[in-house]
Design a protein around this motif. Structure first.
Motif, short mmCIF file in Angstrom:
data_model
loop_
_atom_site.label_atom_id
_atom_site.label_comp_id
_atom_site.label_asym_id
_atom_site.label_seq_id
_atom_site.Cartn_x
_atom_site.Cartn_y
_atom_site.Cartn_z
N ALA A 147 84.47 74.02 12.10
CA ALA A 147 84.83 75.30 12.70
C ALA A 147 86.24 75.71 12.30
O ALA A 147 86.53 76.90 12.11
N GLY A 151 87.32 79.22 10.80
CA GLY A 151 88.36 79.97 11.49
C GLY A 151 89.56 80.27 10.62
O GLY A 151 90.17 81.34 10.73
N ILE A 166 86.02 84.66 20.67
CA ILE A 166 85.10 83.57 20.33
C ILE A 166 83.79 83.79 21.07
O ILE A 166 83.79 84.08 22.27
N ARG A 179 83.19 72.96 18.37
CA ARG A 179 83.38 74.15 17.53
C ARG A 179 84.39 75.10 18.16
O ARG A 179 85.22 75.70 17.46
N LYS A 180 84.36 75.23 19.48
CA LYS A 180 85.38 76.06 20.12
C LYS A 180 86.77 75.47 19.90
O LYS A 180 87.74 76.21 19.62
N PHE A 183 87.86 76.36 16.43
CA PHE A 183 88.28 77.76 16.34
C PHE A 183 89.67 77.95 16.94
O PHE A 183 90.52 78.67 16.39
N MET A 225 84.84 84.86 16.02
CA MET A 225 84.45 83.52 15.61
C MET A 225 83.19 83.16 16.40
O MET A 225 83.25 82.95 17.61
#
Length: 313
Positions: A147, A151, A166, A179-180, A183, A225
């Protein structure tokens, strides 16, 4: 979904997206492996299923039972699938859990029944595994690093101060969490401004609704994202419906076939390939190692690759 409903659905197979089963011959000595995936409405898991079936056929030394669920959040459906595989006394289960905590209890029951377990794609929650006193091998990518790659492309395109949002995956799934984090790593490194973050639960239509609401609340959004390509499709649809094509930049994760034209025409700047078909194949191979007597633990890392319009197939 209770077990009776699940079994009835299995008889109908394609009616709810559950893959056909590969029955094993009575008296056969081939190990039987159940592959429990998430929603087969998601092209990523369709590719995973196809790759797994092909790999099992090429190996020729096992019988594969691939199972999908109705939607990305159909946790009860996955639990029923695991319980059904326990009843069928399979030798191993390879699972991409819809929820990193909720699926652990039925998996522990499978382990107590002598079934070998390999975790793929979405890692089980480490604290929950410690609570259950198990250490299940995870075959999968570094979602946070992947990610971050995606990003960083958005950060470079917008420059410092760019306003972004996001669209998160399922908050109960460890890959969504990672993944967060990836980002937000890119946001911090690139000096972007995060103005909103909400879940779309991996689904296209939900992401479309969520992002449409974000646009109403924040008309100055410059970048998005999305934690997977299915949600990116919904985001792009919302951008086009708002009359802002090309004005809001999007990055994503998964590299499903449907994202390719959006990469080529610039509606999506980048995605990340985690090679779903190979991921399932590696899960099967490691399950066979467990069946043969090896005890696997920890993280067996698989590759990720940044995909842009220039590198898209």
């Amino acid at each position: 979904m209770d077990r009776r409903t699940f079994l009835a659905a299995c008889a109908a197979a394609g009616s709810i997206g559950i893959a056909p089963r590969f029955a094993w011959a009575q008296g056969s000595h081939k190990p039987v492996i159940g592959l429990v995936m998430k929603s087969l409405a998601n092209e990523f898991f369709k590719d995973m299923q196809e790759g797994a079936v092909k790999h099992a056929q090429e190996r020729g030394d096992l019988t594969l039972i691939p199972v999908g669920i109705q939607s990305e959040t159909d946790i009860d459906g996955q639990i029923a699938a695991v319980e059904n595989l326990i009843t069928r006394k399979v030798d191993a289960i390879v699972i991409a859990p819809a929820d990193s905590r909720a699926l652990l209890s039925p998996i522990v029951r499978a382990m107590k029944a002598g079934i070998k377990i390999i975790n793929i794609d979405v890692a089980f929650d480490p604290a929950s595994m410690r609570k259950h006193h198990v250490d299940i091998a995870f075959v999968g990518p570094d979602n946070r690093a992947g990610a971050r790659l995606s990003g960083d492309v958005l950060a470079k395109a917008l420059g410092r101060g760019g306003k972004v949002v996001i669209i998160e995956g399922n908050p109960g799934a460890e890959n969504g969490v990672q993944r967060k984090l990836g980002f937000t790593d890119a946001i911090a490194a690139g000096g972007l401004m995060l103005i909103d973050s909400r879940t779309g639960h991996w689904e296209t239509e939900e992401a479309n609704t969520v992002f449409t609401n974000m646009l109403t609340a924040h008309q100055d959004i410059q970048g998005v994202m999305a934690a997977n390509d299915s949600m990116a499709l919904g985001v792009v649809k919302a951008i086009d419906a708002a009359g802002k094509p090309g004005q809001i930049k999007v990055v994503s994760f998964d590299n499903i076939p449907a994202i390719q034209p959006l990469l080529k025409d610039g509606k999506v700047l980048a995605t990340v390939d985690q090679f779903g078909a190979q991921l399932a194949a590696m899960g099967i191979d490691n399950a066979m190692k467990e069946i043969a007597g090896q005890h696997l633990t920890g993280w067996i890392k698989t590759p990720v690759k940044l995909i842009t319009g220039q590198s898209a197939g």
